[in-house]
Design an enzyme around this catalytic site. Sequence first.
Site: not given
Length: 640
Positions: A455, A238, A232
Amino acid sequence: MSNETKQNNFKFNPWWIYGIIAAIFVAMWISGQSRWVEPSKTSVSKFNEFLNLGQVDKVVVYNKSSAEVFLKPEALKQTMHKDLPKKDILGNPNTGPHYTLEIGNDELFQKKLEEAQTAKKLTSYDYKTSSDFTDLLINLLPIILLLGFWIFMMRRMSGGGAGGGGGQIFSIGKSKAKLFDEKNDVKTTFKDVAGLEGAKEEIQEIVEFLKNPKKYTDLGGKIPKGALLVGPPGTGKTLLAKAVAGEAKVPFFSLSGSDFVEMFVGVGASRVRDLFKQAKEKSPAIIFIDEIDAVGRARGKNNFSGSNDERENTLNQLLTEMDGFGTDTSVIVLAATNRADVLDKALMRAGRFDRQIYVDLPDIRERKEIFEVHLAPLKKVENLDTDFLAKQTPGFSGADIANVCNEAALIAARNNKTAVDKQDFLDAVDRIVGGLEKKNKIITADEKKAIAIHEAGHATVSWMLEHAAPLVKVTIVPRGQSLGAAWYLPEERQIVRPDQMLDEMCATMGGRAAEKVIFDKISTGALSDLEKVTKQARAMVTVYGLNDKLGNITYYDSSGQTDYNFSKPYSEETARTIDQEISVIIEKQYQRAIQILQENKDKLNQLADILIEKEVIFKDDLETIFGKRPFDKALHEEIV
């Protein structure tokens, strides 16, 4: 420094052209001979009139056929010369030539000039066989400007300085790879790569291949030709390649897959050839191609017209170069992508990319190591609990953790703190996950009550379900695009069972169910909840084979081949069954959530009132209302 080195360091600069053009203008201005103003044409009779009136200062005859006339300054004030410009383009007085004319008979014209000079009506005259150097420059100036513009545009189109030839048009087919070797100061090493133990081990082995190939070839082994880093975004692919560049004492060529792509046909294949030629010359060497899916996509998927496809030509050349290595060249190709499913099968076969190294999201122990790396440069409080930070960031990649650390430092600075503390990190996680707080957003009392009920419904249902993720906190302060949010700390499971998925879906539907129970009305506030449960239900039915009616079947294609199909991999009747089953699963969990909330309606209202008052509530507030959660267990047990 040798002459050869000096020549290699020589680079053409387009500003030289601009400087030359500027110097020409300056020289013309200094000489005073330039035609900053175009002279007017006149006739011989008019000229004779000017001459008889004593208005002419100087005459220059060219090739005995034409002449330039320079008037005296006082003559310019006369009415007959009112049409002449008084100043040139630079704002200086117009010093001439003021008129030009065709002289006709040269002998008569010269005689007229001699008589005028004798009568002191003409200061001087001169004969020239051609125009002076300044006029020649004026004639060449448009060509010079066009040439300079052409060179400038060609440099721009060639990528602004492509390597190998100073960036001119002739070097457009040269590789744009950046070379790292012993002369470059590459500071990243494997010590800077936290976690990723398995990937690091394989990568280190590749570096060891190049440092000591004899150790492996003596036993009859062959050095692998390529390794593909898959995972991912943000997991450190890199970064691993940078560590290889820092650790390997061999030339390291780094570039992106998009560097092969250019507007000119054939450039991509030419750059591939040049890249591998350079690597072979410096063997042993490593080539790293980041985001290889830019050129490595499966051939024939997007080219519906059948015309020439530059990307496919580049891929073909890459396949040829990778398969053309001998085992003694010691050139290894590293590549990184998060879209391995779209790569061409020929690129993935053994002999090209021999190894696929999966770089996964870090687990709790690896997140702790990553935090310790990124916390090192921060001014933080003593005894900061990195274990706690690792627990608060499930599913975060290495890049996300780096962002959390940076955001925490910014928040601490914003609050004028001298050190970054635990609360700053919690605020940073909230900021990244939920978005920026919008406390000044205008919300009516009715809307605030509805948000609080919504909520509180999530919190109540999740508290009552065994497999729902443990609650951390609930807020009704708007963040990003949401009007309220609930934070959970999900377990890091390797496999998920149906009852766990159903409990999560039921908790997600708790918000809309609470609105139905309290107000007997529903609103648009559950959009993200509905999107989430629909994706989960569809995955249960079509991907994981967890539906009794459809049975053990999946329509998921890990190779990505179905992405380009215009038809579904199932019949219309099956599509209808899938839609029905998805709806049944969601509705069943919605009704289950309503039932839980009806049984705990008083506690739901009580929780909503506290939310309206405090705006933010934590796990302790729920324990005060509901009591201890019976099936709570340690959030993260040590995994052996």
